[in-house]
Scaffold this motif. Sequence first.
Motif, PDB file in Angstrom:
ATOM      1  N   GLU A  67       0.829  -1.206   0.000  1.00  4.93           N
ATOM      2  CA  GLU A  67       0.000   0.000   0.000  1.00  4.93           C
ATOM      3  C   GLU A  67       0.864   1.258   0.000  1.00  4.93           C
ATOM      4  N   THR A  68       1.949   1.239   0.781  1.00 11.02           N
ATOM      5  CA  THR A  68       2.849   2.399   0.818  1.00 11.02           C
ATOM      6  C   THR A  68       3.470   2.647  -0.550  1.00 11.02           C
ATOM      7  N   ARG A  69       3.893   1.570  -1.219  1.00  6.97           N
ATOM      8  CA  ARG A  69       4.478   1.727  -2.556  1.00  6.97           C
ATOM      9  C   ARG A  69       3.456   2.285  -3.540  1.00  6.97           C
ATOM     10  N   VAL A  70       2.220   1.789  -3.448  1.00  8.03           N
ATOM     11  CA  VAL A  70       1.175   2.277  -4.354  1.00  8.03           C
ATOM     12  C   VAL A  70       0.902   3.761  -4.112  1.00  8.03           C
ATOM     13  N   LEU A  71       0.840   4.170  -2.828  1.00  8.91           N
ATOM     14  CA  LEU A  71       0.606   5.582  -2.514  1.00  8.91           C
ATOM     15  C   LEU A  71       1.753   6.456  -3.020  1.00  8.91           C
ATOM     16  N   GLN A  73       3.784   5.809  -5.496  1.00 10.34           N
ATOM     17  CA  GLN A  73       3.700   5.870  -6.952  1.00 10.34           C
ATOM     18  C   GLN A  73       2.575   6.801  -7.401  1.00 10.34           C
ATOM     19  N   GLY A  74       1.451   6.787  -6.649  1.00  5.03           N
ATOM     20  CA  GLY A  74       0.355   7.691  -6.983  1.00  5.03           C
ATOM     21  C   GLY A  74       0.743   9.148  -6.817  1.00  5.03           C
ATOM     22  N   GLN A  78       0.906  11.930  -9.737  1.00  2.00           N
ATOM     23  CA  GLN A  78       0.178  13.193  -9.658  1.00  2.00           C
ATOM     24  C   GLN A  78       1.119  14.380  -9.837  1.00  2.00           C
ATOM     25  N   GLN A  79       2.289  14.321  -9.195  1.00  2.33           N
ATOM     26  CA  GLN A  79       3.253  15.407  -9.347  1.00  2.33           C
ATOM     27  C   GLN A  79       3.723  15.529 -10.791  1.00  2.33           C
ATOM     28  N   GLY A  80       3.933  14.389 -11.442  1.00  2.75           N
ATOM     29  CA  GLY A  80       4.335  14.432 -12.844  1.00  2.75           C
ATOM     30  C   GLY A  80       3.261  15.038 -13.731  1.00  2.75           C
TER      31      GLY A  80
END
Length: 218
Positions: A67-71, A73-74, A78-80
């Motif tokens: 879950e931490t990795r998914v967050l 990456q999200g 979003q920043q990109g």
Amino acid sequence: MKAFCAARMSTDPRLLPSHGVLHASTREMTADAQLLAERIVEQGRAEAAQLLAEAQVQARHAVQAAETRVLEQGVQLQQGMEAAMADLLEQAQDIVLRLAAELYDRLMLETAPQEKIAAACRRLLREAPPKLVNAVLRLHPGDMPAPDGTPWPCKADPELAPGCCRLEADSGEWRADFNAAAASLRQALAVLPPPAAEPDMMSDATPDAMADIATAAS
């Protein structure tokens, strides 16, 4: 028969009955073996429960890490996307400003001298007080005669630039320059800030001046 046997099992002599009767020691040994077997089973169950609990803890940790990795990456995605959108908006703004500047320059070239001096005179009408004493409007010789509706007598002044007019009276002097106002507005378009910032970059070109320019160019 012995040829078919892979191995022979030997029995403890203490467990063998004597004339069909089991001795007390034999029974005690059997009871001890049963108790030991129960302990082994209980120990196996305890170890299995412990292994299951450890597996559940490891599974929870693995889920939390995923879950931490998914967050993360999200957030990176979003920043990109925000950075890409900012670049796109900046490029679009540059294109719009360039087109606006080109259209503005074209309008200024197509505006006739009579329309420019008429806009400057309208500016003086708004700024000058009514009922002036000994009022005289001075224009460049190329801008003569004065536009229709001018309430003051007009004289030619070769020292004035085309598109510029000066109103003189006993109580003061007022001046309006169409070309200067147009140049100020053109410069403001060239240095217009990004949408995020909101400084007043067009303070030199007042709303009245911009209205006069728009009226003259229409």
